[in-house]
Design a protein around this motif. Structure first.
Motif, PDB file in Angstrom:
ATOM      1  N   ASN A  33     -20.696 -12.949   9.140  1.00  0.00           N
ATOM      2  CA  ASN A  33     -21.445 -13.048  10.382  1.00  0.00           C
ATOM      3  C   ASN A  33     -21.546 -14.532  10.746  1.00  0.00           C
ATOM      4  O   ASN A  33     -22.155 -15.329  10.029  1.00  0.00           O
ATOM      5  N   LEU A  34     -20.942 -14.922  11.851  1.00  0.00           N
ATOM      6  CA  LEU A  34     -20.890 -16.333  12.248  1.00  0.00           C
ATOM      7  C   LEU A  34     -22.073 -16.771  13.101  1.00  0.00           C
ATOM      8  O   LEU A  34     -22.214 -17.950  13.379  1.00  0.00           O
ATOM      9  N   THR A  35     -22.920 -15.866  13.482  1.00  0.00           N
ATOM     10  CA  THR A  35     -24.040 -16.212  14.347  1.00  0.00           C
ATOM     11  C   THR A  35     -24.976 -17.251  13.719  1.00  0.00           C
ATOM     12  O   THR A  35     -25.310 -18.259  14.368  1.00  0.00           O
ATOM     13  N   PRO A  36     -25.409 -17.105  12.464  1.00  0.00           N
ATOM     14  CA  PRO A  36     -26.264 -18.157  11.889  1.00  0.00           C
ATOM     15  C   PRO A  36     -25.545 -19.491  11.751  1.00  0.00           C
ATOM     16  O   PRO A  36     -26.147 -20.555  11.942  1.00  0.00           O
ATOM     17  N   LEU A  37     -24.260 -19.469  11.477  1.00  0.00           N
ATOM     18  CA  LEU A  37     -23.502 -20.713  11.347  1.00  0.00           C
ATOM     19  C   LEU A  37     -23.425 -21.437  12.692  1.00  0.00           C
ATOM     20  O   LEU A  37     -23.612 -22.656  12.764  1.00  0.00           O
ATOM     21  N   ILE A  38     -23.195 -20.701  13.761  1.00  0.00           N
ATOM     22  CA  ILE A  38     -23.140 -21.301  15.090  1.00  0.00           C
ATOM     23  C   ILE A  38     -24.506 -21.849  15.485  1.00  0.00           C
ATOM     24  O   ILE A  38     -24.613 -22.938  16.064  1.00  0.00           O
ATOM     25  N   ASP A  39     -25.571 -21.138  15.139  1.00  0.00           N
ATOM     26  CA  ASP A  39     -26.923 -21.627  15.431  1.00  0.00           C
ATOM     27  C   ASP A  39     -27.192 -22.947  14.722  1.00  0.00           C
ATOM     28  O   ASP A  39     -27.761 -23.883  15.310  1.00  0.00           O
TER      29      ASP A  39
ATOM     30  N   VAL B  64     -24.973 -25.155  13.695  1.00  0.00           N
ATOM     31  CA  VAL B  64     -24.138 -26.210  14.278  1.00  0.00           C
ATOM     32  C   VAL B  64     -24.742 -26.706  15.593  1.00  0.00           C
ATOM     33  O   VAL B  64     -24.794 -27.901  15.847  1.00  0.00           O
ATOM     34  N   PHE B  65     -25.225 -25.786  16.418  1.00  0.00           N
ATOM     35  CA  PHE B  65     -25.854 -26.212  17.672  1.00  0.00           C
ATOM     36  C   PHE B  65     -27.142 -26.992  17.421  1.00  0.00           C
ATOM     37  O   PHE B  65     -27.436 -27.965  18.127  1.00  0.00           O
ATOM     38  N   LEU B  66     -27.917 -26.601  16.440  1.00  0.00           N
ATOM     39  CA  LEU B  66     -29.133 -27.357  16.117  1.00  0.00           C
ATOM     40  C   LEU B  66     -28.789 -28.757  15.640  1.00  0.00           C
ATOM     41  O   LEU B  66     -29.460 -29.734  16.003  1.00  0.00           O
ATOM     42  N   LEU B  67     -27.743 -28.893  14.814  1.00  0.00           N
ATOM     43  CA  LEU B  67     -27.326 -30.225  14.368  1.00  0.00           C
ATOM     44  C   LEU B  67     -26.820 -31.066  15.546  1.00  0.00           C
ATOM     45  O   LEU B  67     -27.122 -32.259  15.640  1.00  0.00           O
ATOM     46  N   LEU B  68     -26.083 -30.443  16.426  1.00  0.00           N
ATOM     47  CA  LEU B  68     -25.597 -31.149  17.599  1.00  0.00           C
ATOM     48  C   LEU B  68     -26.744 -31.653  18.460  1.00  0.00           C
ATOM     49  O   LEU B  68     -26.768 -32.816  18.890  1.00  0.00           O
ATOM     50  N   ILE B  69     -27.716 -30.818  18.699  1.00  0.00           N
ATOM     51  CA  ILE B  69     -28.890 -31.215  19.495  1.00  0.00           C
ATOM     52  C   ILE B  69     -29.666 -32.318  18.786  1.00  0.00           C
ATOM     53  O   ILE B  69     -30.105 -33.287  19.408  1.00  0.00           O
ATOM     54  N   PHE B  70     -29.810 -32.210  17.466  1.00  0.00           N
ATOM     55  CA  PHE B  70     -30.530 -33.232  16.709  1.00  0.00           C
ATOM     56  C   PHE B  70     -29.842 -34.588  16.845  1.00  0.00           C
ATOM     57  O   PHE B  70     -30.495 -35.602  17.104  1.00  0.00           O
TER      58      PHE B  70
END
Length: 144
Positions: free
Chosen positions: A14-20, A22-28
């Motif tokens: 399930n890639l959904t938690p991984l994508i979440d 990555v987006f949180l790291l990008l925003i940070f």
């Protein structure tokens, strides 16, 4: 007796938690990154020439005493405001911003007075700016 076989679920990631994540790291990293525009000040000391002309000075000198009063080419300004300083510099330059501008300040002058002189020169478009200093005794003794 017929038993039903349990259905085997397809093994998948399930890639959904991984994508979440990555987006949180990008925003940070986007929020924590500072974008600083560094201004580089090029300071050039004026060169002395043997012959000087009286009509047009080869440099404009801004003298700042310890109380923050300005002199532009030995002419005392009435007030120490930015507008008066810019007016005096532009009168001395006669529109030529390629003339070297030398700032000579007393050692006890407030930093704001020197910054105001540099700001006035920058707003008028001067590119050759020098700050006069003297060589300290300890450095002079170490030099060959």
């Amino acid at each position: 007796m017929k038993f039903r076989r349990p259905r085997l679920q397809e093994a998948g990631v399930n890639l959904t938690p991984l994508i979440d994540v990555v987006f949180l790291l990008l925003i940070f990293f986007m929020v924590s990154t500072t974008f600083v525009k560094t201004a580089r000040l090029q300071i050039e000391l004026p060169e002395a020439a043997a012959a000087t002309t009286v009509d047009e000075p080869e440099q404009i000198e801004i003298l700042i005493d310890e109380s923050g009063r300005y002199r532009v080419n030995s002419r005392q300004l009435a007030n120490s405001g930015l507008a008066a300083l810019k007016s005096a510099i532009s009168q001395e330059a006669r529109g030529d911003t390629s003339i070297p501008l030398l700032i000579t300040a007393d050692a006890l002058t407030r930093h704001q007075a020197v910054v105001r002189a540099m700001d006035a020169a920058g707003q008028l478009g001067f590119v050759h700016l020098g700050i006069a200093t003297i060589q300290s005794r300890s450095t002079a003794e170490e030099s060959p």
